[in-house]
Structures are given as structure tokens and as C-alpha cells.
Design a protein around this motif. Structure first.
Motif, PDB file in Angstrom:
ATOM      1  N   TYR A   1       0.786  -1.205  -0.030  1.00 58.91           N
ATOM      2  CA  TYR A   1       0.013   0.160  -0.070  1.00 58.91           C
ATOM      3  C   TYR A   1       0.688   1.391   0.152  1.00 58.91           C
ATOM      4  O   TYR A   1       0.744   2.134  -0.785  1.00 58.91           O
ATOM      5  CB  TYR A   1      -0.962  -0.088   1.169  1.00 58.91           C
ATOM      6  CG  TYR A   1      -1.686   1.174   1.368  1.00 58.91           C
ATOM      7  CD1 TYR A   1      -2.903   1.206   0.580  1.00 58.91           C
ATOM      8  CD2 TYR A   1      -1.590   1.996   1.987  1.00 58.91           C
ATOM      9  CE1 TYR A   1      -3.957   2.116   0.733  1.00 58.91           C
ATOM     10  CE2 TYR A   1      -2.540   3.178   2.428  1.00 58.91           C
ATOM     11  CZ  TYR A   1      -3.869   3.173   1.681  1.00 58.91           C
ATOM     12  OH  TYR A   1      -4.593   4.275   1.946  1.00 58.91           O
ATOM     13  N   SER A   2       1.905   1.087   0.764  1.00 59.03           N
ATOM     14  CA  SER A   2       2.741   2.291   1.014  1.00 59.03           C
ATOM     15  C   SER A   2       3.403   2.430  -0.416  1.00 59.03           C
ATOM     16  O   SER A   2       3.489   3.760  -0.953  1.00 59.03           O
ATOM     17  CB  SER A   2       3.662   2.426   2.060  1.00 59.03           C
ATOM     18  OG  SER A   2       4.642   3.243   2.180  1.00 59.03           O
ATOM     19  N   ALA A   3       3.913   1.677  -1.030  1.00 60.97           N
ATOM     20  CA  ALA A   3       4.750   1.664  -2.469  1.00 60.97           C
ATOM     21  C   ALA A   3       3.705   2.296  -3.422  1.00 60.97           C
ATOM     22  O   ALA A   3       4.023   3.272  -4.169  1.00 60.97           O
ATOM     23  CB  ALA A   3       5.281   0.508  -2.764  1.00 60.97           C
ATOM     24  N   SER A   4       2.391   1.899  -3.209  1.00 59.39           N
ATOM     25  CA  SER A   4       1.636   2.414  -4.384  1.00 59.39           C
ATOM     26  C   SER A   4       1.275   3.793  -4.030  1.00 59.39           C
ATOM     27  O   SER A   4       1.166   4.705  -4.901  1.00 59.39           O
ATOM     28  CB  SER A   4       0.258   1.788  -4.245  1.00 59.39           C
ATOM     29  OG  SER A   4      -0.470   1.825  -2.974  1.00 59.39           O
ATOM     30  N   LYS A   5       1.201   4.106  -2.849  1.00 54.67           N
ATOM     31  CA  LYS A   5       0.897   5.673  -2.450  1.00 54.67           C
ATOM     32  C   LYS A   5       1.894   6.636  -2.542  1.00 54.67           C
ATOM     33  O   LYS A   5       1.753   7.865  -3.082  1.00 54.67           O
ATOM     34  CB  LYS A   5       0.255   5.614  -0.896  1.00 54.67           C
ATOM     35  CG  LYS A   5      -1.107   4.904  -0.892  1.00 54.67           C
ATOM     36  CD  LYS A   5      -2.069   5.390  -1.745  1.00 54.67           C
ATOM     37  CE  LYS A   5      -3.436   4.927  -1.685  1.00 54.67           C
ATOM     38  NZ  LYS A   5      -4.525   5.490  -2.494  1.00 54.67           N
TER      39      LYS A   5
END
Ligand code: NAP
Length: 248
Positions: free
Chosen positions: A156-160
Motif C-alpha cells: 500500500y505504501s509503495a503504491s501511495k
């Protein structure tokens, strides 16, 4: 005076949570709203029944933001129905949390595809229209987790984080064409996405928020209204945290 009169807005993931709040705030500010959902057709119908009126058009579309062809078809349909698109809000997103040790490649890829590829797909699908119109405001929904990281949310963090890099690049690429691109990074906003978290995790988050409360979809929608409106015509390439001071 309503801030979004005569503006046509396309929002992904408008059937629930933050997206639903944005749809309703935008209608209240005089916009015509097209919004998408993935599978919640009855929730989407209910929103349209409540908000579509002779003054403001509101229409929903089932469309998978992670599939480029779907996005291209969607934009064609919205242009046929609404005539133009002034504002694009890339809000659709999911979480599949796990520690890296237990995270499958499939769960990593799925989150990247729905959260990040979707932003590329929708921006690309709207681009020709924005260039022709010589104007456009793109608002992308990141997260404080995309800025700070969070254990158990590496996908999630990588996508955001990816959304932030993408948006800043688009702002640089398209600023000369009067196309703006900004990011909102919400903190802890109570929706179905956060309902998955345990009570103790929720309490820990709130304890660390200077304003000592979780956010609600309206807190995020108000900033979207500003970024979509002519009050922000000199703002592009920015990340605005809506987090009660969490990252301060
Ligand atoms: P939510 O309540 O789970 O709603 C997600 C929305 O996205 C739903 O309308 C869903 O449609 C739609 N969606 C999911 N996958 C899709 C796909 N492939 N194509 C099109 N639409 C899709 O989530 P939320 O809490 O409102 O979050 C909205 C955004 O804010 C997300 O990008 C999230 O990462 C971000 N955010 C949320 C928080 C928070 O605390 N809630 C914090 C920071 C950032 P269906 O109803 O059909 O499934």
C-alpha cells in the motif's frame, strides 16, 4: 456562490467512504458528477437516486480503474453523457495488509495495480481531452502512509508513494498546458477501509493525532473542493496532508 458551478467532475471509487463524501460535497457545490464503482451497484444507485436532479447531474458507472481499456471506455461514455470533464479525482483504492514475510507476490501486485496503475490509466485516458480543453485539474488520493511508510503495508505504501512521484511529474509535464495535478494525503479517516482495523490499532492512531480525533470523508472532500475550484488555479504539484496534524 457555489464553488463548482458548471464543472463536470469524474471521480473513481465514489460508491463508499471518502469517494462517496466527495460526490456529495461536489453536488452541494454545484458540480455535475460522474463516479465509478467496482462492484457496489446498489450503493451507487442509491447515491444517484439521492443526488441526481434537474440542477446537478449525477451518474454512476461500473468500471475497473486498474484496466486501461475500461478507463478509456469510461472516459468516452462520460464525455458522451456530460460533454466535457474539468476535474478528475483518482480516489479508488484498496488495502491488502500483511508483513512482508507473509505477503504474496499476488497481493503486492494487486494493490499496486488497483492503487497506482489506476492513476496512470485514468490520467492517460483523460489527457487528450484536457489538452484539447487547455485546462484540467487532477486530484490524486495518496495517504500519509505513502509519505511515512507503515509496518504491514509495504504494498500500500509503495503504491501511495508512487502516486506522489507520478503526480509531481505530471504537474511538471503539463503545467504549461494549464493542467494542474495535486495530491491529497489523508491520515486516519473513518470508512469501511479503516473498519478492518482492530480497536487497539484505531486507539493508537488517534492518540498520536494532534487534533485528537479521526477524520471523516468531509474533511477530505473539502480539500478536494478547493483543489477542483478556481480558488486554487495557481497550485500544482503539491501534496496536502489531511491528517489532523499526524505527520507534523
Ligand atoms: P473504501 O471505503 O474501501 O472505498 C473504496 C472505493 O474504491 C469504493 O467505491 C470501491 O468500489 C472503489 N474501488 C475499489 N477498487 C476499485 C477498482 N478496481 N476500480 C474502481 N473502483 C474501485 O475506501 P476509502 O477509505 O474511502 O478510501 C478512498 C481512498 O482514500 C483510497 O485510495 C485510500 O487508499 C485513500 N485513503 C484512505 C484513508 C482512510 O483512512 N480511509 C487514509 C488514507 C488514504 P466498490 O464499492 O464497488 O468496492
Amino acid at each position: 456562490m457555489k464553488l463548482l458551478s458548471k464543472k463536470n467532475v469524474l471521480i473513481t471509487g465514489g460508491s463508499r467512504g471518502i469517494g462517496k463524501g466527495i460526490v456529495s460535497s461536489f453536488i452541494n457545490q454545484g458540480a455535475n458528477v460522474a463516479f465509478t464503482y467496482s462492484s457496489s451497484s446498489s450503493l451507487a444507485d442509491e447515491i444517484v437516486n439521492n443526488l441526481n436532479s434537474s440542477e446537478n447531474k449525477c451518474k454512476s458507472y461500473q468500471s475497473d480503474a486498474s484496466v486501461l481499456l475500461d478507463c478509456e471506455k469510461l472516459v468516452d461514455n462520460v464525455l458522451n453523457d456530460f460533454g466535457s470533464i474539468d476535474v478528475l479525482i483518482n480516489n479508488a483504492g484498496i488495502t491488502i495488509d500483511n508483513l512482508l514475510m507473509r505477503m504474496s507476490e499476488d497481493d503486492f501486485q494487486k494493490v499496486i495495480k488497483i492503487n497506482l496503475n489506476s492513476v496512470f490509466n485514468m490520467t492517460k485516458a483523460c489527457l487528450r481531452h484536457f489538452l484539447k480543453n487547455k485546462c484540467g485539474s487532477i486530484i490524486n488520493m495518496s495517504s500519509v502512509v505513502g509519505i511515512k511508510g507503515n509496518a504491514g503495508q509495504s504494498n500500500y505504501s509503495a503504491s501511495k508513494s508512487g502516486i506522489i512521484g507520478f503526480s509531481k511529474s505530471i504537474a511538471l509535464e503539463l503545467g504549461s498546458r494549464n493542467i494542474r495535478c495535486n495530491v491529497i494525503a489523508p491520515g486516519f479517516i473513518v470508512t469501511e477501509m479503516t473498519d478492518k482495523l482492530s480497536e487497539s490499532v484505531t486507539e493508537d492512531w488517534v492518540k498520536n493525532i494532534p487534533l485528537r480525533r479521526s477524520g471523516n470523508p468531509d474533511d477530505v472532500a473539502n480539500v478536494c473542493v478547493f483543489l477542483a475550484s478556481d480558488l486554487s488555479t495557481y497550485i500544482t504539484g503539491q501534496v496536502i496532508n489531511v491528517d489532523g496534524g499526524l505527520l507534523t
